[in-house]
Write an enzyme that holds these catalytic residues in place. Structure first.
Site, PDB file in Angstrom:
ATOM      1  N   HIS A  30       0.832  -1.219   0.000  1.00 14.79           N
ATOM      2  CA  HIS A  30       0.000   0.000   0.000  1.00 14.79           C
ATOM      3  C   HIS A  30       0.865   1.267   0.000  1.00 14.79           C
ATOM      4  CE1 HIS A  30      -3.849  -2.121   0.868  1.00 14.79           C
ATOM      5  NE2 HIS A  30      -3.060  -2.960   1.480  1.00 14.79           N
ATOM      6  N   ASN A  34     -10.263  -2.937   2.294  1.00 15.60           N
ATOM      7  CA  ASN A  34      -9.907  -3.021   0.877  1.00 15.60           C
ATOM      8  C   ASN A  34     -11.169  -2.898   0.033  1.00 15.60           C
ATOM      9  OD1 ASN A  34      -7.134  -3.405   1.163  1.00 15.60           O
ATOM     10  ND2 ASN A  34      -7.277  -5.630   1.153  1.00 15.60           N
ATOM     11  N   HIS A  82      -4.024   0.940  11.823  1.00 20.12           N
ATOM     12  CA  HIS A  82      -3.771  -0.315  12.540  1.00 20.12           C
ATOM     13  C   HIS A  82      -5.103  -1.029  12.745  1.00 20.12           C
ATOM     14  CE1 HIS A  82      -2.530  -3.263  15.286  1.00 20.12           C
ATOM     15  NE2 HIS A  82      -2.144  -2.533  16.313  1.00 20.12           N
ATOM     16  N   TYR A 118       0.647  -4.334  12.037  1.00 16.04           N
ATOM     17  CA  TYR A 118       0.493  -2.897  11.773  1.00 16.04           C
ATOM     18  C   TYR A 118       1.318  -2.036  12.723  1.00 16.04           C
ATOM     19  CZ  TYR A 118      -3.037  -3.971   8.340  1.00 16.04           C
ATOM     20  OH  TYR A 118      -3.663  -4.445   7.225  1.00 16.04           O
TER      21      TYR A 118
HETATM   22 FE1  HDD Z   1      -2.814  -4.805   5.506  1.00 18.17          FE
HETATM   23  C1  HDD Z   1      -1.296  -1.799   5.141  1.00 18.17           C
HETATM   24  C2  HDD Z   1      -5.751  -3.491   4.279  1.00 18.17           C
HETATM   25  C3  HDD Z   1      -4.227  -7.938   5.484  1.00 18.17           C
HETATM   26  C4  HDD Z   1      -0.068  -6.036   7.021  1.00 18.17           C
HETATM   27  N1  HDD Z   1      -3.406  -2.998   4.836  1.00 18.17           N
HETATM   28  C5  HDD Z   1      -2.628  -1.888   4.756  1.00 18.17           C
HETATM   29  C6  HDD Z   1      -3.393  -0.802   4.214  1.00 18.17           C
HETATM   30  C7  HDD Z   1      -4.639  -1.284   3.972  1.00 18.17           C
HETATM   31  C8  HDD Z   1      -4.650  -2.668   4.364  1.00 18.17           C
HETATM   32  C9  HDD Z   1      -5.802  -0.513   3.378  1.00 18.17           C
HETATM   33  C10 HDD Z   1      -2.866   0.600   3.943  1.00 18.17           C
HETATM   34  C11 HDD Z   1      -3.126   1.506   5.088  1.00 18.17           C
HETATM   35  C12 HDD Z   1      -2.661   2.893   4.754  1.00 18.17           C
HETATM   36  O1  HDD Z   1      -3.246   3.511   3.854  1.00 18.17           O
HETATM   37  O2  HDD Z   1      -1.712   3.348   5.384  1.00 18.17           O
HETATM   38  N2  HDD Z   1      -4.607  -5.582   4.923  1.00 18.17           N
HETATM   39  C13 HDD Z   1      -5.718  -4.852   4.562  1.00 18.17           C
HETATM   40  C14 HDD Z   1      -6.857  -5.731   4.511  1.00 18.17           C
HETATM   41  C15 HDD Z   1      -6.430  -6.983   4.812  1.00 18.17           C
HETATM   42  C16 HDD Z   1      -5.008  -6.886   5.100  1.00 18.17           C
HETATM   43  C17 HDD Z   1      -8.286  -5.306   4.164  1.00 18.17           C
HETATM   44  C18 HDD Z   1      -7.230  -8.255   4.879  1.00 18.17           C
HETATM   45  C19 HDD Z   1      -8.081  -8.484   5.785  1.00 18.17           C
HETATM   46  N3  HDD Z   1      -2.248  -6.647   6.100  1.00 18.17           N
HETATM   47  C20 HDD Z   1      -2.977  -7.815   6.023  1.00 18.17           C
HETATM   48  C21 HDD Z   1      -2.238  -8.891   6.646  1.00 18.17           C
HETATM   49  C22 HDD Z   1      -1.064  -8.351   7.101  1.00 18.17           C
HETATM   50  C23 HDD Z   1      -1.087  -6.942   6.747  1.00 18.17           C
HETATM   51  C24 HDD Z   1      -2.716 -10.326   6.760  1.00 18.17           C
HETATM   52  C25 HDD Z   1       0.074  -8.995   7.847  1.00 18.17           C
HETATM   53  C26 HDD Z   1      -0.072  -9.964   8.686  1.00 18.17           C
HETATM   54  N4  HDD Z   1      -0.977  -4.050   5.941  1.00 18.17           N
HETATM   55  C27 HDD Z   1      -0.032  -4.729   6.622  1.00 18.17           C
HETATM   56  C28 HDD Z   1       1.169  -3.868   6.965  1.00 18.17           C
HETATM   57  C29 HDD Z   1       0.781  -2.511   6.338  1.00 18.17           C
HETATM   58  C30 HDD Z   1      -0.574  -2.787   5.742  1.00 18.17           C
HETATM   59  C31 HDD Z   1       2.492  -4.455   6.581  1.00 18.17           C
HETATM   60  C32 HDD Z   1       1.778  -1.863   5.399  1.00 18.17           C
HETATM   61  C33 HDD Z   1       1.821  -0.406   5.736  1.00 18.17           C
HETATM   62  C34 HDD Z   1       1.091  -0.306   6.973  1.00 18.17           C
HETATM   63  O3  HDD Z   1       0.607  -1.522   7.349  1.00 18.17           O
HETATM   64  O4  HDD Z   1       0.929   0.706   7.635  1.00 18.17           O
HETATM   65  O5  HDD Z   1       1.272  -3.786   8.350  1.00 18.17           O
END
Ligand code: HDD
Length: 712
Positions: free
Chosen positions: A80, A153, A344, A367
């Site tokens: 993202h 999402n 988060h 997160y």
């Molecule tokens: Fe995630 C970012 C949505 C599963 C780990 N996620 C992130 C963002 C969105 C989502 C919209 C961007 C937020 C922003 O604009 O800063 N993610 C989802 C959805 C999921 C999902 C709807 C399914 C239910 N994500 C998911 C899993 C993991 C992560 C299973 C790890 C175990 N997601 C992250 C992250 C991020 C992230 C690595 C990257 C940047 C951030 O968090 O701030 O922690």
């Protein structure tokens, strides 16, 4: 009024803006200073020993300016990375106390401030907006009980069931590590290698290859919390809940050819669209919906409600619309707000709780962990955009970039010196108490067998698609698998998706040069979920854009009438011509050109209109770009309108199989396949209304059958 009450009032009144005001700086009419407030006399020349001599170390202004610059980039989000943000507010429609005690879901008069960040998942910060990908839709609610993040999402399900597979799926879809190719695309060997090795991805891949993954606009996407959360009311009763965002403009997509071309012509297409709509006062609106399942019905479904690769069909579990979010303000500074915002999935408020969904459980770790590296330490909650409106008091101290000046010697609990302050808040006064779910089991690295069915909902999704949507999925497979070099993987993809639908598999095989598995008696899942097809979405002309092709000698009154009628229906327009500047009409009136063929193209609009004026049309007929405009808009199934001599441009284009008004027709309105034409008519009212209806349809997919013949 005590300070907590004051803070609560601020939250109620939507005062996040005011809080941020303390941090906003307008540099207009100000003197240039160093970061320590010393006025600078010259910022164009470094301090030298003689005006042709070496630069001196003592030039503190040079060193500070350069050091800051050298450190301007922070790590981009691992997923993202590319996003666009906006401020707004949320209001609930009616008290939700029967289901949840969340304060921001009780009082319809309360405007809770929100910040939303839309994003793509795979590409880097500088990648194009219109790539095929899931879109992120993360919302931070600054509630009076603290910040609540709905990290959603635009697709209701996820790739994997257990968070431990997240690094694997992300590694497989990101550019390949040896050569960093391809950018922001799943069309390569490693992703499809992972897909064919991991059947739980089957359902998500169907959504990813559908039109959902190439939205027309962030304003025209649904949002889904994906994971199953829990609502808890004052009485402590819990219910399973899934969150939805429903855009009031409906759910609409681009076509693939258009999405790819936009990646070159305007990589900021979605960002610009969101920014412009807000600047113009066309505020994006989304209704918040919830699907709820009673605890006692947990096992009443033919899928596991804790499995994030499954959605709850709306026909079985209806979506209750409980409030509306309006995005009404752009950011002042992209980095300070959109880049530094930290979401988060674990930021919840009393009344919203978690479930044992194994994907959600893992997210709760990731997160917070990721913000520590991205935002440089544990104090990222103090960055203005992340600050809660509710007061923050605890014993956490120090760390990189600490902003708060904590007073007093006590930073531990319990304590005598401060009468144990800051004090815990009991449940009755809305302190957060976790839902007392009974958990009983052996430690085991396994999934329940209720997570084993990977194909039923993939079939349900396929069954729910219209013919056009099915064709787009097949085309998307041809593109994606066409990018896979390893033929064995291509074959395995076809084999895998024959579990979804054999006809689909046969069509994929035909396009990618591998063998189709033999057809069997057909799919065992015959159900469909009409709610997932975009054919059944809201159709509205509001906020759409029309490109109007004109040259000198155009018919002024005709074109102005159409522009005004469009405006009345909420449709915007731009004048497109070979050159920018002013062009004049047959009676001398002038109009300002908005774009030329190099700065725009049909792909930037929802519809095209060609008005009359003999001289204008004669010139347009000599412009290949104008003819391409028509052909391309036609190929992308967009509304096309032409009046009087303007119809001649359509005749000269390659769209002949469409019925259009003939030269001898007198004011007869002809509409066929979304092409609206009229000749020998001065009153543009009927034409405009019909054209607006055609624009509202979004796309006229029936055209696709003959589209292959249209060169564009
Ligand atoms: Fe995630 C970012 C949505 C599963 C780990 N996620 C992130 C963002 C969105 C989502 C919209 C961007 C937020 C922003 O604009 O800063 N993610 C989802 C959805 C999921 C999902 C709807 C399914 C239910 N994500 C998911 C899993 C993991 C992560 C299973 C790890 C175990 N997601 C992250 C992250 C991020 C992230 C690595 C990257 C940047 C951030 O968090 O701030 O922690």
């Amino acid at each position: 009024m005590d300070s907590i009450q004051k803070q609560n009032k601020a939250a109620k009144d939507g005062k996040k803006d005011e809080q941020l005001d303390n941090f906003r700086v307008d540099h207009k009419d100000q003197k240039l200073t160093t970061n320590h407030g010393v006025r600078v006399s010259n910022t164009d020349d470094s301090l030298k020993a003689g005006n042709r001599g070496p630069t001196l170390m003592e030039d503190f202004h040079f060193r500070e300016k350069m050091t800051h610059f050298d450190h301007e980039r922070i790590p981009e989000r691992v997923v993202h990375a590319r996003g666009s943000g906006a401020h707004g507010y949320f209001q609930v429609y009616e008290p939700m106390n029967e289901f949840t005690k969340a304060k921001f879901l009780q009082d319809p008069s309360v405007k809770t401030p929100v910040f939303v960040r839309f994003s793509t998942v795979v590409g880097s910060r500088g990648s194009a907006d219109t790539v095929r990908d899931v879109r992120g839709f993360a919302t931070k609610f600054y509630t009076e009980d603290g910040n609540y993040d709905l990290v959603a999402n635009n697709i209701p399900i996820f790739f994997i069931q257990d968070a431990i597979k997240f690094p694997d799926v992300v590694h497989s879809i990101k550019p390949e590590p040896n050569n960093e190719i391809p950018q922001a695309s799943a069309a390569h060997d490693t992703f499809w290698d992972f897909v064919v090795s991991t059947p739980e991805l089957a359902h998500m891949v169907m959504w990813l290859l559908s039109d959902r993954a190439i939205p027309r606009s962030f304003r025209m996407m649904e949002g889904f919390g994906v994971n199953t959360f829990r609502f808890v009311n004052e009485q402590g009763k819990g219910r399973f809940v899934k969150f939805h965002w429903k855009p009031l403009l409906g759910v609409h997509s681009l076509v693939w050819d258009e999405a790819q071309k936009l990646g070159g012509k305007d990589p900021d297409f979605h960002r610009r669209d969101l920014w412009r709509a807000i600047e113009m006062g066309e505020y994006p609106e989304f209704e918040l919906g919830v699907q709820m399942i009673e605890e006692e019905d947990e096992f009443e479904f033919d899928f596991d409600i804790l499995d994030a690769t499954k959605f709850w069909p709306e026909e079985i579990v209806p979506v209750k619309r409980i409030g509306k979010m309006t995005l009404n303000r752009n950011v002042d500074n992209f980095f300070a707000e959109t880049e530094q915002v930290a979401f988060h999935a674990g930021h919840v408020v009393p009344g919203i709780d978690f479930t044992n969904d194994p994907l959600l459980q893992g997210r709760l770790f990731s997160y917070l962990d990721t913000q520590l590296i991205r935002l440089g330490g544990p104090n990222f909650h103090e960055i203005p955009i992340n600050r809660s409106l509710a007061q923050v008091h605890n014993n956490q101290r120090d760390g990189y970039h600490r902003m708060t000046i904590d007073k007093g010697p006590v930073s531990y609990s319990p304590n005598f010196l401060q009468s144990n302050a800051p004090h815990p808040t009991p449940d009755e006064e809305n302190g957060y108490v976790h839902y007392t779910e009974k958990v009983d089991g052996r430690k085991i690295r396994e999934r329940n067998k209720s997570f084993n069915d990977h194909y039923s909902q993939a079939k349900l999704f396929w069954n729910s698609m219209s013919d056009a949507e099915k064709q787009h999925i097949v085309d998307a497979f041809h593109f994606e698998i066409g990018g896979v070099k390893n033929k064995q993987i291509r074959q395995l993809v076809v084999n895998m998706f024959s579990n979804v639908n054999e006809n689909l598999a046969a069509q994929i095989a035909e396009g990618v040069g591998v063998t189709a598995p033999p057809l069997s008696s057909g799919s065992d899942v015959t159900d469909s979920s009409p709610a997932v097809s975009q054919e059944n979405t809201v159709k509205s002309p509001q906020t759409r854009w029309v490109g109007i092709l004109v040259e000198n000698g155009f018919n002024y009154s005709e074109i102005i009438q159409v522009i005004e009628e469009l405006k009345k229906a909420g449709v915007n327009s731009e004048i497109v011509s070979k050159y920018q500047g002013t062009i004049t009409c047959s009676n001398g009136n002038a109009i300002e050109v908005d774009k030329n063929y190099l700065t725009t193209g049909s792909i930037m609009y929802d519809a095209v209109y060609v008005g009359g004026g003999q001289q204008s049309i004669e010139t347009l007929l000599t412009h290949g770009d104008a003819l391409n405009f028509i052909n391309e808009a036609y190929k992308h199934c967009k509304a096309i309108g032409a009046t009087n001599e303007g119809v001649d441009l359509l005749v000269a284009s390659q769209i002949q199989s469409t019925k259009i008004a003939g030269p001898d027709t007198e004011g007869e309105l002809v509409t066929h396949l979304g092409v609206v034409t009229i000749r020998n008519e001065n009153d543009m009212t009927n034409f405009s209304q019909e054209f607006v209806n055609s624009i509202a349809e979004h796309r006229h997919w029936t055209r696709e059958v003959e589209n292959e013949m249209v060169p564009a």
